[in-house]
Enzyme design. Sequence first.
Site, PDB file in Angstrom:
ATOM      1  N   LEU A  51      90.672  53.003  59.026  1.00  0.00           N
ATOM      2  CA  LEU A  51      90.587  52.355  60.330  1.00  0.00           C
ATOM      3  C   LEU A  51      90.533  53.490  61.343  1.00  0.00           C
ATOM      4  CD1 LEU A  51      90.664  49.831  62.053  1.00  0.00           C
ATOM      5  CD2 LEU A  51      93.143  49.805  61.821  1.00  0.00           C
ATOM      6  N   CYS A  55      86.259  58.525  68.792  1.00  0.00           N
ATOM      7  CA  CYS A  55      86.653  59.743  69.503  1.00  0.00           C
ATOM      8  C   CYS A  55      85.385  60.567  69.683  1.00  0.00           C
ATOM      9  CB  CYS A  55      87.713  60.515  68.716  1.00  0.00           C
ATOM     10  SG  CYS A  55      88.154  62.093  69.488  1.00  0.00           S
ATOM     11  N   GLY A  93      89.921  57.262  73.047  1.00  0.00           N
ATOM     12  CA  GLY A  93      91.117  57.785  73.714  1.00  0.00           C
ATOM     13  C   GLY A  93      92.351  56.921  73.525  1.00  0.00           C
ATOM     14  N   ASP A 126      99.689  54.467  73.583  1.00  0.00           N
ATOM     15  CA  ASP A 126      98.644  53.933  72.713  1.00  0.00           C
ATOM     16  C   ASP A 126      98.301  52.527  73.176  1.00  0.00           C
ATOM     17  OD1 ASP A 126      96.963  53.161  70.615  1.00  0.00           O
ATOM     18  OD2 ASP A 126      98.183  54.161  69.095  1.00  0.00           O
ATOM     19  N   ARG A 128      95.697  50.720  71.938  1.00  0.00           N
ATOM     20  CA  ARG A 128      94.792  50.083  70.985  1.00  0.00           C
ATOM     21  C   ARG A 128      95.323  48.748  70.465  1.00  0.00           C
ATOM     22  NH1 ARG A 128      93.909  55.336  67.295  1.00  0.00           N
ATOM     23  NH2 ARG A 128      96.142  55.412  67.713  1.00  0.00           N
TER      24      ARG A 128
END
Length: 192
Positions: A51, A55, A93, A126, A128
């Site tokens: 996963l 970047c 990012g 983070d 995400r």
Amino acid sequence: MKRLEVSNQAKLPTQFGEFCIQCFREKGSSGSKDHLVVFTPNFSQNPLVRLHSECLTGDALGSQKCDCGGALQMALERISKEGGLVIYLRQEGRGIGLFNKVNAYALQDKGYDTIQANEMIGFKDDERDYSIAGEILEYYRIKKMRLLTNNPKKIAALEKYAEVTRESLIVCANEHNQGYLEVKKLKMGHLL
């Protein structure tokens, strides 16, 4: 699969071997985002899975500030030999986007670590969301996997969808990313 549109499959010959690719268009309130899956044609019922969040600086430009490009290359090399897939998520990012990532890099150039830099420009360490990866795993009917990661958040997120066995993916530190890797280990709990 309510929020996903799935492309056709295509062949992708690479320096690592022959793969297939398929795109998953995630539809949301703020528009759409295309994610890519790179896979070997006949992977097992317990495939290697990487996963990987986009970047651009590491994956395409070879940045040494992070371990992203090296991790992606190592994953593709192993998957080409052992079978499996890379789920390439468009979450540049750690989810803050390329523009904000460059601003965070500028703060890192001034001595702040990656987490401090993100927080200084108004983001969490983070940002995400891995739920889309779960939908992709369901599409391929993956119930068991060997996940190439050092990130405990990825393990926890994917355990909701399949049985996960972690396999480490260690990229050698260099003078530019040593501090970054230490922050990932000490502040983010990465298994390095």
